[in-house]
Each structure stands twice: as structure tokens, then as C-alpha cells.
Design an enzyme around this catalytic site. Structure first.
Site, short mmCIF file in Angstrom:
data_model
loop_
_atom_site.label_atom_id
_atom_site.label_comp_id
_atom_site.label_asym_id
_atom_site.label_seq_id
_atom_site.Cartn_x
_atom_site.Cartn_y
_atom_site.Cartn_z
N ARG A 97 0.92 -1.18 0.05
CA ARG A 97 -0.11 0.03 0.03
C ARG A 97 0.67 1.16 0.11
NH1 ARG A 97 -5.20 1.26 1.81
NH2 ARG A 97 -5.45 -1.20 2.53
N ARG A 103 -2.44 -8.98 9.79
CA ARG A 103 -1.75 -8.82 8.53
C ARG A 103 -0.25 -8.49 8.79
NH1 ARG A 103 -6.00 -5.98 5.48
NH2 ARG A 103 -4.42 -5.68 3.92
N ASP A 147 -13.80 5.54 1.49
CA ASP A 147 -14.11 4.88 2.70
C ASP A 147 -15.14 5.89 3.57
OD1 ASP A 147 -12.96 2.54 2.38
OD2 ASP A 147 -11.22 2.80 3.71
N ALA A 193 -10.34 -0.30 -2.57
CA ALA A 193 -9.65 0.85 -3.12
C ALA A 193 -9.89 1.11 -4.52
CB ALA A 193 -8.13 0.33 -3.05
#
Length: 428
Positions: A108, A186, A306, A319
Site C-alpha cells: 500500500r 496482517r 471509505d 480501493a
């Protein structure tokens, strides 16, 4: 008619992918753009993020961006599905999607840096350390209060994330998030430790990126390698009923991640055990019901990304849909305000009506994709392994949001004139 030779003044809040895309696309159309970012520097945070071909075409439309993203991104030919005890089920081949366009999956922070730099190159003014304290609007203007300063524009596009302050002016009240019932461990790490274990050494193959998904009862574990076998990212989605008011994102702990997959294959434990604890995050998946509207009462402020529609990761579209918002908003503003700055409310209403049904339908896929894995009958899955493949729908991936906005704008405006009381139908 409010004619002016001055460019439209667009204020954008939040330098995520929605805000940056909106800023780039607005600059392409000659608007004056100021983008406000609350953080004092661009943050290189995150792990793997996925952009489908529907947003990949946006990257490819920005000169030089595709060439900068390619070496950073994941390039596997498919995704191998295995059971939690490591029985091979099936392989999902990505080749069939190439006819739709190009996918981009990578870190990201690294992808964000490329897009950030492109925004600066095209003339976007980015103001760091500018946390918005207030939104306001009149019949003719909209603006924000930043660090005590009142800044006015013609329109505000609010991409200020899941904790959006702009929601309050749009809804008239503060809506609270709720737990989705799931959380994700994650991680992003180098592959040096993986190379040392015979179980995991193949993941560091410099000639072929790997992509594997292990599925178990109410848990799934996805692992991807990239950048010539030097980087590895994994996500472990599991049941979690923690109070979202306590923490949305917190440090993760290897032993807790292992506890979520107690009887799983040794390779899964080996990957988690190889993870430096500083590289592990425990991310609570918050959920919000679809908003009844994304636009403010005077139609000068619009939510994007978002702030308007948080996605579950299993949609693999959060995204991408944020980027589609940015392009669509820019196209609508372009078409509405040619020679008439007063038409901003028309553009904002058209943006909402064009985007809302598509976003709602795409949001649903996050739930259906997750349930196909988490609620699977594994006796059935072993006999019908195709059932766990991701449904990669053409209507999602083979979509040009800019062309669609141009094509749909006039008809959308006419429909809104015919039905001035139209409201979205926020039913998942």
C-alpha cells in the site's frame, strides 16, 4: 448563469486513494485543487493492497505511473486454494482477466507513493499537517476550517476515511461503527527467514511470485510473495468480537495469530512464526450500514471512498471503488460547470446517483465472498473445489468509470429533474 473565467475551486480532504485520484482527475480538467492531509508527512504504512482491472485502467491512463508500479507489484499467474491441513483444492488462473485490463497488487505505501508523486507532478497542491476541524457550506460555496483557518471553495470532496468528520454534516448526526464480527492479522516482511525453512523456502523463489490461500472453518489465510521473492505479505481473517471502540488497529502478536489456527498445517504455522512481531498488525474489521446519502443538504460537499462506503477486504474492491469515485466526481464537475459555476449541486447529485447502485452491489460481494470460504462445507468443497474460487465478475472488472460517467451524465441529470426527491436505496 454564474459565469467565470476562473477555474473551479475544488477542496479535497484526505490523501488516500480516493482523494488523490479525485485531485489528479480534477487537475486534468483544469480545476484549482487543494488537498488537505491531517498527517504531517506522507506515511509509508500498510501491507498488500489490490486494485482490479477496473481501477488498473485509471493507473494506466496517468503517464508514467504504470511503468513505476510494475516492478513493485505482484505478478503470479494464479491463486492456489488449499484446505487448512494443506490438501490442494484448485487453482484460480488470472489469465482470463487480462482481457479486462491490468491488475495491480502490491505494498500500500509503495503504490501510494507513486500516486502521491504523480499528483504533485500534475500540479495538485497538497497541504500536510492540515486536519480538518469543521466543514461548512452555503448555497454558493463550501469549505473547511483547518488549523483555525477558514478556507473556501466551490465544492468539497471528503475522502477522510472510515472515521469521517464530513459524515456529520451529510447525515446531520454522528454514526457509530460496529464490529463485523471478524478481524485480520496482517503482515508484510522480507523472506530471509522463510528461506531458511525447507517448508517455506519455495516462497522466496526469485523467478515466480507465489499466491496461496488456505481455508478452514470461519478462517482464511492468504499469502503472497512479490518483488522477485524478496517480500512476503499475509493476511489471516478470523472471528473476533472485540469492541471496535477499544481498537481498530493494534499491534499483533505471533502467539495470538497461531492460536487462531491451532490445528492447521505446519507450513501455515511456519509462515506466521517467521514473522517479526513488529511487522504484524491486528486489524479489526469495522462495518457501517450503507449511508442514506453521500451528499450534504446544499449539495456542495460529497463523500468519497471509505468515508462514503467502507468495504470488507474480501470484496477485493475497496480501493478500486474509491478510485472510481474520484474519477466520476471529476467528470461530473467538468460536465456540470462548463461556463456555469452554479451547477455544482447538479454535479454532486449526479455523482451520487451514478455511483451509488454500483458501489452497493460491489459491497455485497465482500459478504458473499467471505461466506463462501468461512461457511463452506468442506466435504462438499472437496468434491466441488470450484466452489471456492473468487467470482471475478465482468460487470465489476471490465468497467471504465470515466466513460460510464460521460455516457450516463445527461440521462442522470434529466432523471433527477424529473424526480427531484430521488434518494438512494441503502439496502444491502
Amino acid at each position: 448563469m454564474t459565469q467565470s473565467t476562473d477555474p473551479l475551486r475544488v477542496l479535497i480532504v484526505g490523501a488516500g486513494f480516493a482523494g488523490l485520484t479525485a485531485a489528479i482527475e480534477c487537475r486534468k480538467r483544469g480545476f484549482k485543487v487543494i488537498l488537505f492531509e491531517g498527517n504531517s508527512s506522507r506515511r509509508q504504512l500498510g501491507d498488500i493492497i489490490s486494485f482490479g482491472s477496473n481501477s488498473g485502467r485509471i493507473f494506466c491512463s496517468w503517464p508514467g505511473v504504470e511503468e513505476k508500479l510494475d516492478p513493485l507489484c505482484h505478478h503470479s499467474s494464479g491463486l492456489d486454494f488449499r484446505t487448512y491441513d494443506d490438501e490442494f483444492l484448485t487453482r484460480q488462473i488470472w489469465d482470463s482477466e487480462k482481457k479486462y485490463g491490468k491488475r495491480f497488487n502490491g505494498h500500500r505505501g509503495e503504490i501510494h507513493e507513486v500516486v502521491w508523486n504523480h499528483a504533485i507532478d500534475v500540479g495538485v497542491e497538497i497541504r500536510l499537517g492540515c486536519k480538518v476541524q469543521e466543514y461548512f457550506e452555503t448555497e454558493s460555496e463550501a469549505g473547511v476550517v483547518v488549523n483555525g483557518e477558514r478556507i473556501v471553495g466551490d465544492v468539497v470532496l471528503a475522502g477522510d476515511g472510515v472515521r469521517s468528520l464530513a459524515r456529520t454534516i451529510v447525515l446531520g448526526f454522528e454514526d457509530k461503527p460496529k464490529s463485523s464480527g471478524y478481524a485480520v492479522y496482517r503482515a508484510w516482511m522480507n523472506t530471509e527467514t522463510l528461506k531458511q525453512n525447507p517448508l517455506t523456502a519455495f516462497l522466496a523463489d526469485p523467478t515466480q511470485d507465489q499466491h496461496i490461500g488456505w481455508l478452514g472453518p470461519d478462517v482464511h489465510f492468504l499469502v503472497a510473495t512479490l518483488q522477485k521473492g524478496t517480500a512476503c505479505s499475509w493476511v489471516l481473517t478470523h472471528k473476533d468480537d472485540a469492541d471496535v471502540e477499544e481498537s481498530w488497529s493494534a499491534p499483533g502478536y505471533v502467539d495470538e495469530a497461531i492460536a487462531a489456527i491451532p490445528n492447521w498445517a505446519p507450513i501455515c504455522h511456519a509462515i506466521v512464526r517467521a514473522t517479526p512481531e513488529h511487522a504484524l498488525v491486528d486489524w479489526k474489521l469495522v462495518f457501517r450500514d450503507p449511508l442514506p446519502t453521500w451528499i450534504s443538504p446544499k449539495r456542495r460537499i460529497a463523500l468519497i471512498g471509505d468515508a462514503a462506503h467502507p468495504f470488507l477486504p474480501t470484496s477485493i474492491q475497496g480501493a478500486s471503488q474509491s478510485m472510481e469515485d474520484g474519477v466520476t466526481a471529476a467528470v461530473c464537475l467538468e460536465l456540470a460547470t462548463k461556463g456555469d459555476r452554479g451547477n455544482v449541486p447538479e454535479a454532486i447529485r449526479a455523482y451520487e446517483k451514478i455511483r451509488y447502485p454500483r458501489v452497493l452491489a460491489t459491497q455485497r460481494t465482500g459478504v458473499t465472498n467471505r461466506d463462501a470460504w468461512h461457511k463452506a462445507d468442506f466435504d462438499y468443497v472437496r468434491k466441488n473445489p470450484e466452489s471456492v474460487k473468487l467470482p471475478r465478475q465482468e460487470w465489476v472488472l471490465n468497467f471504465d468509470c470515466g466513460k460510464h460517467a460521460y455516457d450516463a451524465y445527461s440521462e442522470t441529470v434529466e432523471s433527477l429533474k424529473a424526480d427531484p426527491d430521488w434518494k438512494p436505496d441503502p439496502v444491502l
